[in-house]
Write a protein that holds these residues in place. Sequence first.
Motif, PDB file in Angstrom:
ATOM      1  N   ASP A  10       0.853  -1.188   0.000  1.00 22.85           N
ATOM      2  CA  ASP A  10       0.000   0.000   0.000  1.00 22.85           C
ATOM      3  C   ASP A  10       0.894   1.245   0.000  1.00 22.85           C
ATOM      4  N   PRO A  11       0.587   2.231  -0.828  1.00 21.94           N
ATOM      5  CA  PRO A  11       1.425   3.441  -0.904  1.00 21.94           C
ATOM      6  C   PRO A  11       1.634   4.135   0.447  1.00 21.94           C
ATOM      7  N   HIS A  12       0.628   4.122   1.308  1.00 27.21           N
ATOM      8  CA  HIS A  12       0.788   4.782   2.611  1.00 27.21           C
ATOM      9  C   HIS A  12       1.788   4.023   3.487  1.00 27.21           C
ATOM     10  N   VAL A  13       1.755   2.702   3.430  1.00 23.91           N
ATOM     11  CA  VAL A  13       2.707   1.886   4.195  1.00 23.91           C
ATOM     12  C   VAL A  13       4.125   2.149   3.691  1.00 23.91           C
ATOM     13  N   THR A  14       4.289   2.222   2.369  1.00 22.98           N
ATOM     14  CA  THR A  14       5.599   2.529   1.783  1.00 22.98           C
ATOM     15  C   THR A  14       6.069   3.902   2.227  1.00 22.98           C
ATOM     16  N   GLU A  15       5.157   4.857   2.279  1.00 22.37           N
ATOM     17  CA  GLU A  15       5.497   6.216   2.724  1.00 22.37           C
ATOM     18  C   GLU A  15       5.979   6.214   4.180  1.00 22.37           C
ATOM     19  N   ILE A  16       5.322   5.434   5.024  1.00 20.88           N
ATOM     20  CA  ILE A  16       5.728   5.322   6.435  1.00 20.88           C
ATOM     21  C   ILE A  16       7.123   4.697   6.515  1.00 20.88           C
ATOM     22  N   ALA A  17       7.376   3.652   5.712  1.00 15.22           N
ATOM     23  CA  ALA A  17       8.689   2.985   5.712  1.00 15.22           C
ATOM     24  C   ALA A  17       9.782   3.938   5.227  1.00 15.22           C
ATOM     25  N   LYS A  18       9.500   4.704   4.180  1.00 12.79           N
ATOM     26  CA  LYS A  18      10.484   5.683   3.683  1.00 12.79           C
ATOM     27  C   LYS A  18      10.782   6.732   4.752  1.00 12.79           C
ATOM     28  N   PHE A  19       9.748   7.170   5.438  1.00 13.34           N
ATOM     29  CA  PHE A  19       9.945   8.129   6.530  1.00 13.34           C
ATOM     30  C   PHE A  19      10.849   7.516   7.603  1.00 13.34           C
ATOM     31  N   ALA A  20      10.588   6.257   7.974  1.00 12.74           N
ATOM     32  CA  ALA A  20      11.378   5.598   9.021  1.00 12.74           C
ATOM     33  C   ALA A  20      12.851   5.538   8.640  1.00 12.74           C
ATOM     34  N   VAL A  21      13.145   5.140   7.405  1.00 14.05           N
ATOM     35  CA  VAL A  21      14.535   5.040   6.953  1.00 14.05           C
ATOM     36  C   VAL A  21      15.184   6.419   6.900  1.00 14.05           C
ATOM     37  N   ALA A  22      14.490   7.399   6.363  1.00 14.30           N
ATOM     38  CA  ALA A  22      15.039   8.761   6.271  1.00 14.30           C
ATOM     39  C   ALA A  22      15.323   9.342   7.659  1.00 14.30           C
ATOM     40  N   GLU A  23      14.398   9.120   8.580  1.00 17.04           N
ATOM     41  CA  GLU A  23      14.568   9.643   9.942  1.00 17.04           C
ATOM     42  C   GLU A  23      15.728   8.927  10.643  1.00 17.04           C
ATOM     43  N   TYR A  24      15.824   7.628  10.448  1.00 17.50           N
ATOM     44  CA  TYR A  24      16.939   6.879  11.035  1.00 17.50           C
ATOM     45  C   TYR A  24      18.263   7.375  10.465  1.00 17.50           C
ATOM     46  N   ASN A  25      18.305   7.574   9.138  1.00 15.98           N
ATOM     47  CA  ASN A  25      19.529   8.091   8.507  1.00 15.98           C
ATOM     48  C   ASN A  25      19.924   9.441   9.096  1.00 15.98           C
ATOM     49  N   LYS A  26      18.941  10.301   9.302  1.00 16.37           N
ATOM     50  CA  LYS A  26      19.203  11.635   9.849  1.00 16.37           C
ATOM     51  C   LYS A  26      19.742  11.540  11.280  1.00 16.37           C
ATOM     52  N   GLN A  27      19.130  10.679  12.089  1.00 18.43           N
ATOM     53  CA  GLN A  27      19.525  10.565  13.493  1.00 18.43           C
ATOM     54  C   GLN A  27      20.873   9.869  13.676  1.00 18.43           C
ATOM     55  N   SER A  28      21.157   8.877  12.828  1.00 15.57           N
ATOM     56  CA  SER A  28      22.371   8.077  13.037  1.00 15.57           C
ATOM     57  C   SER A  28      23.473   8.373  12.026  1.00 15.57           C
ATOM     58  N   LYS A  29      23.208   9.346  11.154  1.00 17.88           N
ATOM     59  CA  LYS A  29      24.179   9.742  10.125  1.00 17.88           C
ATOM     60  C   LYS A  29      24.642   8.549   9.269  1.00 17.88           C
ATOM     61  N   THR A  30      23.649   7.756   8.858  1.00 15.57           N
ATOM     62  CA  THR A  30      23.895   6.625   7.959  1.00 15.57           C
ATOM     63  C   THR A  30      23.229   6.918   6.619  1.00 15.57           C
ATOM     64  N   SER A  31      23.346   5.987   5.695  1.00 23.20           N
ATOM     65  CA  SER A  31      22.724   6.188   4.376  1.00 23.20           C
ATOM     66  C   SER A  31      22.038   4.915   3.887  1.00 23.20           C
ATOM     67  N   LEU A  32      21.138   4.391   4.742  1.00 23.02           N
ATOM     68  CA  LEU A  32      20.368   3.218   4.331  1.00 23.02           C
ATOM     69  C   LEU A  32      19.411   3.594   3.207  1.00 23.02           C
ATOM     70  N   LYS A  33      19.122   2.625   2.354  1.00 26.43           N
ATOM     71  CA  LYS A  33      18.126   2.800   1.291  1.00 26.43           C
ATOM     72  C   LYS A  33      17.086   1.697   1.441  1.00 26.43           C
ATOM     73  N   LEU A  34      15.825   2.085   1.460  1.00 32.70           N
ATOM     74  CA  LEU A  34      14.729   1.131   1.588  1.00 32.70           C
ATOM     75  C   LEU A  34      14.633   0.276   0.333  1.00 32.70           C
TER      76      LEU A  34
END
Length: 119
Positions: free
Chosen positions: A41-65
């Motif tokens: 579902d597009p909304h679930v994907t949007e939540i997952a993208k947000f989670a990865v982006a926020e984690y990258n910002k907080q931990s200074k990593t560069s994960l890609k979903l």
Amino acid sequence: MHRNSRFLFLLLALLFLPLLFSDARKDALLGGWTPIENVKDPHVTEIAKFAVAEYNKQSKTSLKLLKVIKGETQVVAGTNYRLVLKATDGSATKAYEAVVWEKAWQNFRNLTSFNPVKG
């Protein structure tokens, strides 16, 4: 009086029987987790993208979903999304569990946790 009692019993039964026999409603009422039927579902994907982006910002990593593997929701003051997702850092692909709290009516999202899945 007997007639009124029967009417009251019937009215109460009609109100409460659906709650007793509906697992989804019972879980939602008790704050339980309910599986997400369509993790694409597009909304679930949007939540997952947000989670990865926020984690990258907080931990200074560069994960890609890469994809969402499975997920559950929980009704709270908003909705908690607990997602198991696959992400890559360029060299390694790993599974992670992310929990995101969303209050859609306030345009609010918060990454509650983001951890590698062991196993």
